[in-house]
Each structure stands twice: as structure tokens, then as C-alpha cells.
Motif scaffolding. Structure first.
Motif, PDB file in Angstrom:
ATOM      1  N   GLU A   1     -33.589  10.414 134.415  1.00 56.62           N
ATOM      2  CA  GLU A   1     -33.899  10.435 135.871  1.00 56.62           C
ATOM      3  C   GLU A   1     -32.631  10.962 136.712  1.00 56.62           C
ATOM      4  O   GLU A   1     -31.600  10.505 136.374  1.00 56.62           O
ATOM      5  N   GLU A   2     -33.015  11.836 137.525  1.00 60.17           N
ATOM      6  CA  GLU A   2     -32.036  12.290 138.536  1.00 60.17           C
ATOM      7  C   GLU A   2     -30.775  12.972 137.523  1.00 60.17           C
ATOM      8  O   GLU A   2     -29.584  12.917 137.771  1.00 60.17           O
ATOM      9  N   GLY A   3     -31.141  13.527 136.362  1.00 61.03           N
ATOM     10  CA  GLY A   3     -30.028  14.386 135.604  1.00 61.03           C
ATOM     11  C   GLY A   3     -29.347  13.286 134.706  1.00 61.03           C
ATOM     12  O   GLY A   3     -28.421  13.878 133.944  1.00 61.03           O
TER      13      GLY A   3
ATOM     14  N   PHE B   1     -39.355  18.098 140.532  1.00 63.31           N
ATOM     15  CA  PHE B   1     -39.548  16.820 140.998  1.00 63.31           C
ATOM     16  C   PHE B   1     -39.464  16.630 142.238  1.00 63.31           C
ATOM     17  O   PHE B   1     -38.618  17.259 143.080  1.00 63.31           O
ATOM     18  N   LYS B   2     -39.515  15.461 142.655  1.00 69.40           N
ATOM     19  CA  LYS B   2     -39.465  14.995 144.377  1.00 69.40           C
ATOM     20  C   LYS B   2     -37.807  15.322 144.636  1.00 69.40           C
ATOM     21  O   LYS B   2     -37.470  15.547 145.610  1.00 69.40           O
ATOM     22  N   LYS B   3     -36.867  14.817 143.801  1.00 76.35           N
ATOM     23  CA  LYS B   3     -35.527  14.806 144.133  1.00 76.35           C
ATOM     24  C   LYS B   3     -34.639  15.827 143.656  1.00 76.35           C
ATOM     25  O   LYS B   3     -33.581  16.032 143.795  1.00 76.35           O
ATOM     26  N   GLY B   4     -35.409  16.754 142.717  1.00 75.66           N
ATOM     27  CA  GLY B   4     -34.592  17.633 142.052  1.00 75.66           C
ATOM     28  C   GLY B   4     -35.296  18.638 141.140  1.00 75.66           C
ATOM     29  O   GLY B   4     -36.655  18.492 141.098  1.00 75.66           O
TER      30      GLY B   4
ATOM     31  N   SER C   1     -29.834  18.870 141.966  1.00 77.31           N
ATOM     32  CA  SER C   1     -30.266  17.958 143.199  1.00 77.31           C
ATOM     33  C   SER C   1     -30.590  18.812 144.382  1.00 77.31           C
ATOM     34  O   SER C   1     -29.802  19.664 145.007  1.00 77.31           O
ATOM     35  N   GLN C   2     -31.525  18.385 145.032  1.00 76.52           N
ATOM     36  CA  GLN C   2     -32.183  18.914 146.298  1.00 76.52           C
ATOM     37  C   GLN C   2     -31.340  18.601 147.552  1.00 76.52           C
ATOM     38  O   GLN C   2     -31.187  19.361 148.444  1.00 76.52           O
TER      39      GLN C   2
END
Length: 1002
Positions: free
Chosen positions: A203-205, A145-148, A161-162
Motif C-alpha cells: 500500500e502506497e509503496g 492506482f488512486k494514490k500513485g 505518489s501522485q
């Protein structure tokens, strides 16, 4: 807030579940009809509109008509699973052997090295996680995904997370029966919580929302999703639902109820919203394409029931009724009034909206007030009712009557004041069997028969045959919203009735519109025309454009049974062949059901683009871009036209022409979508292809350059080398010849001296001959004078002989005969002499007399123009006569004709691809005649020579051998009629001759 959202989702779901099932048609493809293997793992659509499939024996491209199989990759295995990448960026990937990837770019796949930035396998510890892009999953997989990135195992979901390199344990417990409990819609990850029967958003984990969607959480359901298409589906009890997520709202909608679908073998789903087609990939059964239709064939649920329909009439806003009293809506039979076995070809209403049916020569009138349960019989005698109309307070009954002792019928139109067969007002008779009746806006009546169309002028009771000597079997007469009257026929096409003339419209390429049943017009001005082979659609404005311009090309849009009919054969021949319902639907009878459609909802699908980049040259396939290179040795070339189009292929209209063909005419390309070329000569050829893209008859164009290299002996360098070689040979030959001549020089000197002496004697003889010729010319001049003088001798003899007769009053017969014989012989001799001289003297004598008749200068020039038109046309030159037809002249006609002849002749000789213009005007006693051309133009030296010659024509030496005789003759003749010529070069191109003629008027 979460409870409120869940209530909305459940409400939305219930609303969709209450809708009727979407009707559809199916197509099945497997190894028998195009696929290389029966396991379709993944389905995606690229940015160009092509559908791509992965199988265990290659990758397949589908354009709606053909499958193009790619399975000869330089890989150890041709087995492929899922697609990943970005179709919008023209980057679609699928995994190959270790270290290799197949990239689909520019509509073609190729093998590349694995992309390090986008790995398909990631190692974490001792576990290899595979990229998950759809419901085709492994035991351990990851999602980007875009953030992770999420790592999903059998009993956990971990988020990395990136930005912070942090790891979050989203869930850590055994997943339900090791089934795939996660899916993605768009760019949002969802987790199915089977324990709570809910769907949770991650969302974001972290879990951020919960949705109550019991169908998805049901263990009997199977979720299908694909990251590339952004689509999600759930299959439950053979009902397929569409899942969407937008702005925090998770929605599920019923799409279609499928039949004969094995959930366990279904591997991939793609829904094409534009064409409303569902692509189902199976692990064993290949590819099934489900087309959601806008047409519905309505009939009885009993499969053994006869479903042939003819005459129908509206019964309510959404229902129609048949002559048997059966009432149908789009879902089938609603109920029946049980009218019995009435004739299927007739159904009408009276002024009270009672239903009228027919049994042979009896009308059955069913009472609306009694819910059509009671009826009364009306006998029609020997007449059989064909059409029935109540309007303007009158009944119009169109009937047929069998001729005695014959199988043929005659027709009669009866007009009644109050009730049919009781209060007759008028009758009109026809010699053939009638079919349809219509009242025109001006109060007149149109009657169609099996042999023609007739118009009754009610004011005078006169009947006119509008088809004249052409026999037309009239099917229907229709009036459009703008007042145009259209006629359908059996076997002869359809027509527009305009100003009492029938204008035939062109039909489709298959000729199905030759037998058109009826025309229904929708609110947007489109005509829907039913035939024995399909339903056709065309905008009325397009037909009217053809009426105004017969060169306008018309293309019809065709709907066939793939659109939702049970059969392509619609029915006609009734008094009513189609209905418009108040709810906006059209209903058409067919051989297998009543076809319901909403014309405003039914789409016309046109292709948007075409691609020309493949060719088969002598049985070998080649790819090219814009330019195709062939050789003169190629025997056969087929150029493929790829069109991503997923509707009826009959509506793909492609035409092409090759620029070097003798006939510059668009040639239709068949359904194979290929252009076949034979052997082409060397050089550059341009193939132009156009394709219809809208119902406004708009096209897109593509041009392909085809180059054919010449053989070595056709090249310029070879020709130059050949010329050089020839020059060398000529030089050597001349050199050898010169050497040979030098050896012979001494031998020839004696011969030359001898010939010189002979030539000297010849010159002397020629000088003597010249002197003799000069003397002979002088003698001829004198001879002319002598002849003129000798004319007086016979005249004098005639005079003396005549005087002898007068002097002798008494003469015997013999003396009288002698005298008269002498007079006769002298007169005859003089006549023959002067007759010969007159033919040569006319041109010189005419200009001296003032007795010239007036004549039209325009006609004289036009006579000469006709003589030279063909010669000029051969030079691509036009001769234009701009002289006024009222301009009369009195100049010697023979002389002026010779002058104009010579001048036009000169202009025609030296003008190519130009114009010769002749104009004239009158100024006082002068005629100004101007002849202008756009030829090569006269040399300035010649113009100067002829100008000086005109000024001193009697004394100037004539250079006839240098400049020719034509203009010298013109100058001589102009001097004879006291006129002049001005010769000038045009500023742009060519020469102008301006004649200043002295006009003599009576």
C-alpha cells in the motif's frame, strides 16, 4: 495480529479444500465454430452483459449464442492483447496501432486517437513501461492506482505518489526467475515472496500485511488476475482457486478441478458469478467455457457399467436404492445389498419398511431387521404387480393379468387387510393394463391404466371412467401440496383432475411434455417435470392461472444436458419415477445415471434485456438506433435481436409483431433471434418485440420504428404538382374551347333561334299536358267515388235476384240455375273487386277501428331493428332496443310499423360509428317512444319546417322535392292515429325523434 490473520486464512483454505469437486460441463470454441483466431488474449464483460474477447485477428463479442467478429478496423494490424478502462462507465479500451486505440462503447467498437490522460506506454529514462492490467505482462510495465503508480522492472518495484511526486523503492533485488510476482485483486496490489512462501500486500509503496498462502507461492502455480473485473485466480495441479480480498482478509477458495488444461497456454480467465460460468482463454486452443452445474449424474465409477435406471426409492436422507439393491448418493455408488437381477420397473415398501421387489409373478420382500440380507418370496399366481401401496392399515395391490390367447392384459386392484395374497377384502377389475394407483383425500381410489383413468367410489364400489371415450395412457398420478391432482400420460400431455374432469395443460413448443414421466414439487411451489427430452420447471400457480383463463400464456423453463445431465432422456413407466429425499434433494432416473438436484439451489436464468440495433439489409449489415430506414427496393431485411444470455437458449422466449400486418398476433422468434421482413410499403411501421424475463410470465417490450420513404411520384409535392399541371391543362383547354366557340357563335345563332322556337312549342305542349294531367287526377278522384258508388249496383242486383227466389215459391230447374248463376257472377265480381281495394285500403281503415289487438311494442321495434342491424353494422353503428318487453300497445300496428321503419331508416342513413337508441314508456293514455341517434344531426331549418308542417298539415305547401317523402308520410300517418312527433337536436351529437302516441287499450 498478523499471525492470527494467517491462521484464519489457512483454516479457510483447508475448509474449502475438503469440499467435493464442483461438477461442470464444457464447451470449446475455436476457428471451427465461431472464433476468427485460436488465441484468446483477454476476456471481459461489459455493462450490457456481453462478453468481449481479444484475439490476434480481431475483437469478438459473445452473447451466449453467437460470436460477432470485428476485424475490419482501419488499422495496420488486427492483433489485440488486453482490455483496460472501466466497464461500468461503458469505456473499454484495447490498444491498436501507434497513436490509435479501439474504444468499446454502446456495445460496439470503434477506432479513436490515444487518450493522453490515460496512456498505455510511459517512458522513464530509456525504458518504455507498458500498462499492466492483467497477468498478460511485459518485461517493463506499470500499474495505476488512486494514490500513485507502480513501475515494475526485472529487478525492482518503484512507487511514485501522485500528490508528493516522491519515489519509493519498494523492492530492489532480482525477482524469481523473472516471473510475474505481482498481481492485483480489486484495487489492492500483492507481491509473491517465493523465498518465504508468502503473499505480501503493498500500500502506497510499503508492505503492510503478509498472508500465508503456500499454493500461490508454489512455483508450479500460475496466478491469473484482471484489474477490470477485479478477479483473481490461481491454477495449481489443474485445480483452479478463486482469490478474494475484502476488509483486510485475503481468501482463497477451491472453484473447480479442470481436466485437459495446459497451464502454459492458458492466458486469461473470467468467472461469471451470475451464470456460474468460467471462461478460459488459451493462446492455442481458443475459448473454453466451463459451466459449473447444480445437477449431478450419479452412477458407478466403472465406465463400462450399465447406467440405465428406472424405479428407485429413498434409502436414507441422502441416498436411494434400486431394485438390484444398489445404493447411490450424489457422488455415485455407495454400496450394494446384492438383490440380484430383479425387474427394474417396480420397487416399494411394506408397512415395516421392508423393501419389495419383483421377479415376474413373484414378490421378493427383503427384511429391514436383517439389514435387507434375507428375503421371503410371495407368489402372485398369474398376476403381475404394477403398483403397491400400504396406507390406513390396508395393502393396495394393483396387478395385471394376461388374457388367454391374447397379448393384451386386464387389471385388478386387490385390497388386503393384513398381508398381500392372504387376507383379501375386495377386488376391482379393469379391462386394460393398469399403471398407477392413488388414494384421494375423501377415501376414494384413482386407478390409471394404459387406456384411461378410473375412479372407484369405495362407499358404493362403483367405478367411473374419468376419461370417457378419450383413451389416455396414464404414466403417473400426483397430488400437490395444496391437494390438486395432476396426471401425466404417454403422448397426450399432462392434466389437472378437477371436479372429476380432466383439464389438459398446454405443453412446450417442442412437444416434449406430451410424454411426461412424473412431477416433483419443491417447497416453493415449483413443479419439476421429467420427459424423454429434458427436465422442465413451472410454478403450479401459473398452471392454475391457465385453468382459470385459457388465454393465459404458459412458458416452461427447460434444463438440458448442458446443465449437468449425461443425457436428456429421463425414464418413466415404473411404479415410482422420481424421489424426494429428506435432505431436500430430488432424484430422477435417466438413461445414463441418477440425476441428483437440490431444487432450492438450482437457478432459473432469464434474460434481463434485449437490444435491437443491427439489421442485415440485402446481405449488408447496418447499425441503427430506435429507427430503421429502408427503401421500397429492399428485397429482404433481417433485424437482429441481441440478447446477452448464457444459459439454455431454449429458455429465451422472444415474440414480435408488425403493426401493419393483417393478423395482430405475436409471432415466435426462433433461436436465430432475428425478424425477417419482406418488402414494405412506404410509410412508418412499428415493430414490437417482447421477451420473457421471469417465471411469473413477465415480459419486457421494445419498439422499433421502421420508415420507408416513398418514391418521388408517391410524395405530396409530386401530387400537388400533378394537380397544378392538370389545372393548367384544363385552363388552356377551356381557353381554347372558348375561342373555338366564339368562332362558331354566329353559326349557332340560327340553330339556337330554331331550337328556341321548338322549345317554346314544347313548353306549350307541356302546359297542355299539365292541364290534361290535372284533369286526369281529378278524374281519378272521381273514379274512386264512382267505384265506391258502383259497388252498390252488384249488391242491389244480388238483393233483387234473391227476392225473386223468395217471391216464387215454385221454380223450375232452368229458372233456378239462371238465378243462382246471376247471383254467383255478381258475388264473384264484387269479391274480386273488393279484395283488390282492401289491400290498398288497410292502412287507412285500421286507424278508424277500435278493434286493434294489443301487441308488444318491444317485439315490433325488434323486428325493425333486425332489418337495419346489418346496414348499421356496415357503418360501425349499433342499434339498441331499450323498450320494456312488458309494454303493450293498441295502436294500429301497420301504421306504427311504417312510422318506426321510416325513422330508423333515417337514423341509420346519417349515423356513422355511433349508436341508435330506442326506448319507450307509458304515461297515462300516452305512449312516449323516443328514437335517438349520434349521427350528423338534422338541420335546424328542416326541424322548423316539419314542426310548422305538423301544425298546419292540411293547408301547408309540401316541399317534397327539397326535403323528401319519408317524414311527410310519417306526419300524415301520425295525423291518422291522432299522434304527434317532436324533433330535436341532441346536445352532444345527433337527432332525437319523440313520438307521443295515443294508446288504445282493450
Amino acid at each position: 495480529m498478523g499471525l492470527y490473520r494467517n491462521i484464519l486464512v489457512v483454516g479457510f483454505l483447508l475448509a474449502f479444500l475438503s469440499m467435493y469437486s464442483q461438477h461442470y460441463t464444457t464447451q470449446l470454441f475455436n476457428t471451427d465454430n465461431g472464433l476468427p483466431q485460436n488465441s484468446v488474449k483477454d476476456i471481459i464483460k461489459d455493462r450490457y452483459g456481453f462478453i468481449w474477447l481479444t484475439t490476434e485477428n480481431g475483437i469478438v463479442r459473445y452473447d451466449g449464442l453467437n460470436f460477432l467478429v470485428y476485424k475490419n478496423f482501419p488499422l495496420n494490424s488486427q492483433r489485440f492483447t488486453y482490455f483496460y478502462g472501466n466497464p461500468e462507465k461503458d469505456s473499454i479500451f484495447t490498444g491498436g496501432d501507434y497513436g490509435k486505440t479501439v474504444l468499446i462503447n454502446q456495445k460496439s467498437p470503434k477506432v479513436i486517437d490515444n487518450i493522453k490522460k490515460s496512456p498505455s506506454v510511459i517512458a522513464r529514462g530509456y525504458i518504455n513501461y507498458s500498462l499492466c492490467i492483467s497477468n498478460y505482462t511485459y518485461s517493463f510495465f506499470f500499474m495505476n492506482f488512486k494514490k500513485g503508480r507502480y513501475f515494475i522492472a526485472e529487478n525492482s518495484i518503484i512507487y511514485e505518489s501522485q500528490h508528493s511526486n516522491s519515489r519509493i523503492q519498494v523492492i530492489e533485488k532480482p525477482l524469481y526467475k523473472n516471473s510475474p510476482n505481482t498481481f492485483v485483486i480489486g484495487e489492492t496490489l500483492f507481491y509473491i515472496d517465493h523465498n518465504s512462501k508468502k503473499v505480501r500486500k503493498i500500500e502506497e509503496g510499503r508492505f503492510t500485511a503478509t498472508y500465508d498462502v503456500p499454493i500461490i507461492a508454489d512455483v508450479r502455480s500460475k496466478v491469473f488476475w484482471n484489474r477490470m473485473s477485479g478477479q483473481g485466480f490461481v491454477l495449481h495441479n489443474n485445480i483452479l482457486y478463486r482469490c478474494t480480498y475484502s476488509n483486510g482478509a485475503f481468501k482463497i477458495s477451491r472453484l473447480v478441478q479442470l481436466e485437459n488444461v495446459i497451464q502454459s497456454t492458458l492466458m486469461s480467465i473470467y468467472y461469471d458469478e451470475k451464470y456460474k460460468k468460467l471462461y478460459l482463454g488459451s493462446s492455442t486452443d481458443g475459448l473454453k467455457i466451463v459451466s459449473l452445474t447444480d445437477f449431478i449424474s450419479s452412477k458407478k465409477k466403472n465406465p463400462k457399467s450399465l447406467a440405465v435406471f428406472y424405479a428407485i426409492q429413498p434409502f436414507s436422507d441422502s441416498c436411494v436404492i434400486t431394485p438390484e439393491g444398489e445404493i447411490y448418493n450424489r457422488n455415485g455408488l455407495v454400496k450394494s445389498k446384492n438383490f440380484g437381477k430383479n425387474i427394474s420397473y417396480f420397487l416399494s415398501f411394506d408397512k415395516y419398511r421392508n423393501i419389495i421387489t419383483r421377479k415376474e409373478q413373484t414378490l421378493l420382500v427383503y427384511d429391514k431387521q436383517r439389514d435387507f440380507l434375507d428375503f421371503q418370496r410371495v407368489s402372485t399366481g398369474e398376476e403381475t404387480v404394477k403398483d403397491f401401496l400400504f396406507t390406513n392399515g390396508k395393502y393396495y395391490v394393483l396387478s395385471s393379468k394376461q388374457k388367454k390367447g391374447s397379448t393384451e392384459f386386464t387389471g385388478v386392484l386387490s385390497i388386503y387387510e393384513d398381508w398381500p395374497y392372504k387376507s383379501l377384502k375386495k377386488k376391482y377389475f379393469f379391462a386394460s393394463e393398469p399403471t398407477r394407483i392413488m388414494l384421494t383425500d375423501d377415501g376414494n381410489i384413482l386407478v390409471g391404466t394404459i387406456k384411461g383413468l378410473f375412479k372407484i367410489l369405495t362407499a358404493s364400489d362403483k367405478i367411473y371412467n374419468l376419461t370417457a371415450h378419450n383413451e389416455l395412457s396414464i404414466r403417473d398420478v400426483i397430488r400437490s401440496k395444496d391437494g390438486n391432482i395432476w396426471i401425466t400420460t404417454l403422448g397426450k400431455g399432462f392434466y389437472l383432475l378437477k371436479n372429476n374432469n380432466l383439464i389438459k395443460l398446454p405443453v412446450d413448443s417442442e412437444g416434449n411434455l406430451l410424454s411426461s414421466h412424473t412431477i416433483l414439487e419443491d417447497r416453493n411451489g415449483y413443479f419439476w417435470i421429467s420427459t424423454n427430452n429434458g427436465l422442465y420447471k413451472i410454478k403450479e400457480s401459473m398452471l392454475l392461472k391457465y385453468v382459470q383463463n385459457r388465454n393465459f400464456k404458459i412458458n416452461y423453463y427447460k434444463y438440458s444436458k448442458e446443465a449437468g445431465f449425461n443425457t436428456n432422456e429421463f425414464n418413466g413407466g415404473s411404479n415410482i419415477n422420481g424421489n424426494k429425499l429428506k435432505n431436500g434433494e430430488f432424484v430422477l432416473p435417466s438413461l445414463d445415471g441418477l440425476v441428483f438436484l437440490n431444487p432450492l439451489h438450482v437457478k432459473s436464468y432469464y434474460p434481463t434485456d434485449l437490444y435491437i440495433e443491427r439489421a442485415r439489409i440485402d446481405d449488408k449489415e447496418h447499425f441503427f438506433a430506435n429507427t430503421l430506414t429502408l427503401t421500397q427496393e429492399n428485397r429482404r431485411t433481417e433485424i437482429f435481436i441481441d440478447v446477452p444470455y448464457y444459459a439454455n437458449p431454449d429458455n429465451v422466449v422472444i415474440q414480435a409483431y408488425l403493426d401493419d400486418e393483417k393478423v395482430n398476433k405475436w409471432m415466435s422468434i426462433g433461436k436465430e433471434r432475428r425478424v425477417s421482413l419482406g418488402s414494405l410499403g412506404y410509410g412508418t411501421h412499428i415493430l414490437t418485440v417482447r421477451m420473457l424475463i421471469s417465471d411469473q410470465q413477465q415480459y419486457i417490450f421494445k419498439k422499433i420504428k421502421i420508415t420507408v420513404p416513398p418514391f418521388f411520384y408517391q410524395t405530396l409535392w409530386f401530387k400537388l404538382f400533378t394537380c397544378f399541371l392538370l389545372l393548367c391543362l384544363v385552363y388552356l383547354s377551356i381557353k381554347w374551347r372558348t375561342s373555338f366557340l366564339r368562332k362558331k357563335n354566329h353559326e349557332l345563332e340560327a340553330v339556337i333561334q330554331l331550337r328556341t322556337r321548338i322549345l317554346s312549342e314544347t313548353v306549350n305542349n307541356l302546359e297542355v299536358t299539365q292541364i290534361k294531367l290535372g284533369k286526369e287526377i281529378e278524374q281519378q278522384k272521381k273514379l274512386i267515388g264512382t267505384i265506391t258508388h258502383d259497388i252498390t249496383t252488384p249488391l242491389k242486383f244480388i238483393a233483387l235476384t234473391s227476392k225473386e227466389i223468395l217471391d216464387y215459391k215454385e221454380m223450375n230447374i232452368s229458372r233456378m240455375e239462371r238465378v243462382l248463376n246471376s247471383i254467383y257472377k255478381s258475388s264473384n265480381q264484387l269479391y274480386n273487386f273488393t279484395k283488390t281495394l282492401k289491400e290498398y285500403a288497410d292502412i287507412y281503415n285500421e286507424y278508424r277501428t277500435d278493434e286493434t289487438e294489443l301487441y308488444s311494442l318491444y317485439e315490433l321495434v325488434d323486428e325493425k331493428k333486425i332489418l337495419f342491424d346489418e346496414i348499421a353494422a356496415n357503418h360501425n353503428t349499433t342499434i339498441v332496443n331499450q323498450i320494456s318487453e312488458q309494454l303493450m300497445v293498441g295502436i294500429s300496428k301497420n301504421i306504427l310499423a311504417v312510422i318506426i321503419h321510416n325513422l330508423i331508416d333515417n337514423s341509420a342513413k346519417f349515423t356513422r360509428n355511433g349508436v341508435i337508441t330506442i326506448n319507450g314508456s307509458e304515461k297515462d293514455t300516452l305512449i312516449i317512444l323516443k328514437i335517438m341517434d349520434t349521427g350528423i344531426g338534422m338541420d335546424e331549418h328542416k326541424i322548423e319546417y316539419y314542426t310548422k308542417l305538423q301544425e298546419n298539415i292540411e293547408n301547408e305547401k309540401l316541399l317534397l322535392q327539397k326535403f323528401g317523402m319519408g317524414l311527410h308520410l310519417v306526419l300524415q300517418l301520425l295525423q291518422m292515429i291522432e299522434s304527434k312527433i317532436i324533433i330535436e337536436r341532441n346536445e352532444a351529437k345527433g337527432t332525437s325523434f319523440q313520438l307521443i302516441l295515443k294508446n288504445r287499450k282493450k
